[in-house]
Write a protein that holds these residues in place. Sequence first.
Motif, PDB file in Angstrom:
ATOM      1  N   GLU A   9     -72.994  67.890 183.559  1.00 37.88           N
ATOM      2  CA  GLU A   9     -72.712  66.869 184.561  1.00 37.88           C
ATOM      3  C   GLU A   9     -71.766  65.807 184.018  1.00 37.88           C
ATOM      4  O   GLU A   9     -70.879  65.318 184.721  1.00 37.88           O
ATOM      5  CB  GLU A   9     -74.012  66.244 185.062  1.00 37.88           C
ATOM      6  N   TRP A  10     -71.932  65.437 182.736  1.00 39.49           N
ATOM      7  CA  TRP A  10     -71.020  64.474 182.124  1.00 39.49           C
ATOM      8  C   TRP A  10     -69.604  65.056 182.036  1.00 39.49           C
ATOM      9  O   TRP A  10     -68.619  64.387 182.382  1.00 39.49           O
ATOM     10  CB  TRP A  10     -71.522  64.075 180.742  1.00 39.49           C
ATOM     11  N   ALA A  11     -69.505  66.307 181.592  1.00 44.71           N
ATOM     12  CA  ALA A  11     -68.198  66.954 181.510  1.00 44.71           C
ATOM     13  C   ALA A  11     -67.550  67.016 182.891  1.00 44.71           C
ATOM     14  O   ALA A  11     -66.335  66.808 183.036  1.00 44.71           O
ATOM     15  CB  ALA A  11     -68.330  68.358 180.917  1.00 44.71           C
ATOM     16  N   GLY A  12     -68.363  67.268 183.921  1.00 47.80           N
ATOM     17  CA  GLY A  12     -67.837  67.302 185.275  1.00 47.80           C
ATOM     18  C   GLY A  12     -67.328  65.942 185.730  1.00 47.80           C
ATOM     19  O   GLY A  12     -66.286  65.842 186.384  1.00 47.80           O
ATOM     20  N   ALA A  13     -68.040  64.879 185.358  1.00 48.00           N
ATOM     21  CA  ALA A  13     -67.610  63.531 185.729  1.00 48.00           C
ATOM     22  C   ALA A  13     -66.287  63.187 185.061  1.00 48.00           C
ATOM     23  O   ALA A  13     -65.390  62.589 185.676  1.00 48.00           O
ATOM     24  CB  ALA A  13     -68.684  62.513 185.344  1.00 48.00           C
ATOM     25  N   VAL A  14     -66.156  63.553 183.775  1.00 47.21           N
ATOM     26  CA  VAL A  14     -64.902  63.291 183.055  1.00 47.21           C
ATOM     27  C   VAL A  14     -63.761  64.086 183.672  1.00 47.21           C
ATOM     28  O   VAL A  14     -62.663  63.557 183.904  1.00 47.21           O
ATOM     29  CB  VAL A  14     -65.054  63.635 181.563  1.00 47.21           C
ATOM     30  N   ARG A  15     -64.018  65.346 183.963  1.00 45.67           N
ATOM     31  CA  ARG A  15     -62.983  66.204 184.546  1.00 45.67           C
ATOM     32  C   ARG A  15     -62.541  65.691 185.919  1.00 45.67           C
ATOM     33  O   ARG A  15     -61.344  65.654 186.229  1.00 45.67           O
ATOM     34  CB  ARG A  15     -63.490  67.643 184.642  1.00 45.67           C
ATOM     35  N   ARG A  16     -63.487  65.272 186.735  1.00 42.08           N
ATOM     36  CA  ARG A  16     -63.141  64.755 188.065  1.00 42.08           C
ATOM     37  C   ARG A  16     -62.317  63.474 187.961  1.00 42.08           C
ATOM     38  O   ARG A  16     -61.378  63.265 188.730  1.00 42.08           O
ATOM     39  CB  ARG A  16     -64.410  64.511 188.882  1.00 42.08           C
ATOM     40  N   TYR A  17     -62.680  62.621 187.008  1.00 37.91           N
ATOM     41  CA  TYR A  17     -61.897  61.402 186.824  1.00 37.91           C
ATOM     42  C   TYR A  17     -60.462  61.764 186.436  1.00 37.91           C
ATOM     43  O   TYR A  17     -59.502  61.184 186.957  1.00 37.91           O
ATOM     44  CB  TYR A  17     -62.523  60.525 185.738  1.00 37.91           C
ATOM     45  N   GLY A  18     -60.335  62.728 185.532  1.00 39.92           N
ATOM     46  CA  GLY A  18     -59.006  63.152 185.110  1.00 39.92           C
ATOM     47  C   GLY A  18     -58.199  63.739 186.251  1.00 39.92           C
ATOM     48  O   GLY A  18     -57.006  63.444 186.394  1.00 39.92           O
ATOM     49  N   GLU A  19     -58.829  64.555 187.065  1.00 38.45           N
ATOM     50  CA  GLU A  19     -58.137  65.152 188.201  1.00 38.45           C
ATOM     51  C   GLU A  19     -57.662  64.083 189.176  1.00 38.45           C
ATOM     52  O   GLU A  19     -56.565  64.175 189.739  1.00 38.45           O
ATOM     53  CB  GLU A  19     -59.051  66.154 188.911  1.00 38.45           C
ATOM     54  N   GLY A  20     -58.479  63.062 189.374  1.00 36.34           N
ATOM     55  CA  GLY A  20     -58.119  61.987 190.298  1.00 36.34           C
ATOM     56  C   GLY A  20     -56.923  61.182 189.846  1.00 36.34           C
ATOM     57  O   GLY A  20     -56.219  60.586 190.671  1.00 36.34           O
ATOM     58  N   ARG A  21     -56.659  61.155 188.544  1.00 34.19           N
ATOM     59  CA  ARG A  21     -55.531  60.385 188.020  1.00 34.19           C
ATOM     60  C   ARG A  21     -54.405  61.273 187.485  1.00 34.19           C
ATOM     61  O   ARG A  21     -53.426  60.764 186.929  1.00 34.19           O
ATOM     62  CB  ARG A  21     -55.999  59.456 186.896  1.00 34.19           C
ATOM     63  N   GLY A  22     -54.529  62.575 187.638  1.00 32.70           N
ATOM     64  CA  GLY A  22     -53.502  63.474 187.152  1.00 32.70           C
ATOM     65  C   GLY A  22     -53.418  63.532 185.636  1.00 32.70           C
ATOM     66  O   GLY A  22     -52.336  63.694 185.060  1.00 32.70           O
ATOM     67  N   LEU A  23     -54.573  63.417 184.962  1.00 30.31           N
ATOM     68  CA  LEU A  23     -54.625  63.432 183.508  1.00 30.31           C
ATOM     69  C   LEU A  23     -54.791  64.854 182.981  1.00 30.31           C
ATOM     70  O   LEU A  23     -55.205  65.754 183.707  1.00 30.31           O
ATOM     71  CB  LEU A  23     -55.798  62.579 183.010  1.00 30.31           C
ATOM     72  N   ARG A  24     -54.479  65.049 181.727  1.00 32.58           N
ATOM     73  CA  ARG A  24     -54.733  66.319 181.076  1.00 32.58           C
ATOM     74  C   ARG A  24     -56.177  66.320 180.572  1.00 32.58           C
ATOM     75  O   ARG A  24     -56.558  65.465 179.778  1.00 32.58           O
ATOM     76  CB  ARG A  24     -53.782  66.522 179.890  1.00 32.58           C
ATOM     77  N   TYR A  25     -56.959  67.281 181.032  1.00 38.94           N
ATOM     78  CA  TYR A  25     -58.348  67.421 180.579  1.00 38.94           C
ATOM     79  C   TYR A  25     -58.460  68.634 179.674  1.00 38.94           C
ATOM     80  O   TYR A  25     -57.953  69.717 179.997  1.00 38.94           O
ATOM     81  CB  TYR A  25     -59.315  67.586 181.752  1.00 38.94           C
ATOM     82  N   GLU A  26     -59.139  68.480 178.527  1.00 43.45           N
ATOM     83  CA  GLU A  26     -59.397  69.581 177.611  1.00 43.45           C
ATOM     84  C   GLU A  26     -60.848  69.510 177.148  1.00 43.45           C
ATOM     85  O   GLU A  26     -61.304  68.435 176.731  1.00 43.45           O
ATOM     86  CB  GLU A  26     -58.475  69.484 176.391  1.00 43.45           C
ATOM     87  N   PRO A  27     -61.580  70.609 177.226  1.00 42.63           N
ATOM     88  CA  PRO A  27     -62.962  70.605 176.724  1.00 42.63           C
ATOM     89  C   PRO A  27     -63.043  70.167 175.270  1.00 42.63           C
ATOM     90  O   PRO A  27     -63.976  69.478 174.873  1.00 42.63           O
ATOM     91  CB  PRO A  27     -63.413  72.054 176.903  1.00 42.63           C
ATOM     92  N   VAL A  28     -62.049  70.582 174.471  1.00 44.47           N
ATOM     93  CA  VAL A  28     -61.928  70.140 173.073  1.00 44.47           C
ATOM     94  C   VAL A  28     -60.457  69.836 172.823  1.00 44.47           C
ATOM     95  O   VAL A  28     -59.588  70.686 173.054  1.00 44.47           O
ATOM     96  CB  VAL A  28     -62.415  71.213 172.075  1.00 44.47           C
ATOM     97  N   GLY A  29     -60.177  68.628 172.341  1.00 47.59           N
ATOM     98  CA  GLY A  29     -58.798  68.212 172.157  1.00 47.59           C
ATOM     99  C   GLY A  29     -58.117  68.929 171.006  1.00 47.59           C
ATOM    100  O   GLY A  29     -58.663  69.007 169.897  1.00 47.59           O
ATOM    101  N   GLY A  30     -56.922  69.460 171.267  1.00 51.17           N
ATOM    102  CA  GLY A  30     -56.159  70.152 170.237  1.00 51.17           C
ATOM    103  C   GLY A  30     -55.036  69.283 169.684  1.00 51.17           C
ATOM    104  O   GLY A  30     -54.940  68.090 169.974  1.00 51.17           O
ATOM    105  N   ILE A  31     -54.185  69.907 168.860  1.00 48.41           N
ATOM    106  CA  ILE A  31     -53.052  69.194 168.279  1.00 48.41           C
ATOM    107  C   ILE A  31     -51.816  69.438 169.135  1.00 48.41           C
ATOM    108  O   ILE A  31     -51.769  70.363 169.953  1.00 48.41           O
ATOM    109  CB  ILE A  31     -52.794  69.646 166.826  1.00 48.41           C
ATOM    110  N   ASN A  32     -50.802  68.599 168.933  1.00 43.90           N
ATOM    111  CA  ASN A  32     -49.538  68.781 169.636  1.00 43.90           C
ATOM    112  C   ASN A  32     -48.672  69.797 168.902  1.00 43.90           C
ATOM    113  O   ASN A  32     -48.908  70.105 167.730  1.00 43.90           O
ATOM    114  CB  ASN A  32     -48.800  67.448 169.741  1.00 43.90           C
TER     115      ASN A  32
END
Length: 223
Positions: A9-32
């Motif tokens: 549910e927390w992951a879903g809340a973060v993902r929804r927030y990101g979708e609402g602002r057009g952010l990049r969401y990653e379950p685990v952050g990688g390198i550039n």
Amino acid sequence: MGAKQEAAEWAGAVRRYGEGRGLRYEPVGGINPKDGPVALCVGGSNRLTGELVDGFWGSCCDADEVEAGGLFGKALLPTALLAKAHMPDLAQVVPAFNVESVEGHEHVTRRFARRVEFESIEFNRRFTATVPSEYDPVKLRELFGPGLLAWTTTMTGEVDFGVNDRQLWFLWHLRERSGGELEEALRNVGELFRRLQLEMDESGIHTYAPGPWHAGLADFPRD
């Protein structure tokens, strides 16, 4: 609610927030990619990257995770949210500093050797500010004007922030894992960023306009 469900549910809340602002969401952050800007919050769970709130570009992810749940339902749950932004302009003024909430003494690490006190009694009561022993504490006192000090004390709960490795970092200790709590944390780090830039502008210090470079999505503009 089980730990696995709470994590989902927390992951879903973060993902929804990101979708609402057009952010990049990653379950685990990688390198550039190689030769690109340095990524922020590498390895962090539920990483968001982009313009987290209006006027503040950066990354955020889960922090201070704890294992919860029974034998067949274990999951890692965050107890804090970490947000970061590249700020080489701020790092030129004060290369490293640490401000930690006195509330919740188990979190106070006093990372640096030299404590800095300010004219604000309330700030000194709420927070412990330190710089490395080789740095001049006067620079931090000059950066933190009366308006910034007063605003900082209006934040509720446990909040830590500072500068390290040319990055602004902000740790918000979660009172609950919800979309509303996520929004409140990001509003506060965005306001901190804005006020730090204002303090530098008023002192005649060059600052970069808010943009994807603060989030590691582009190179900083050349002067």
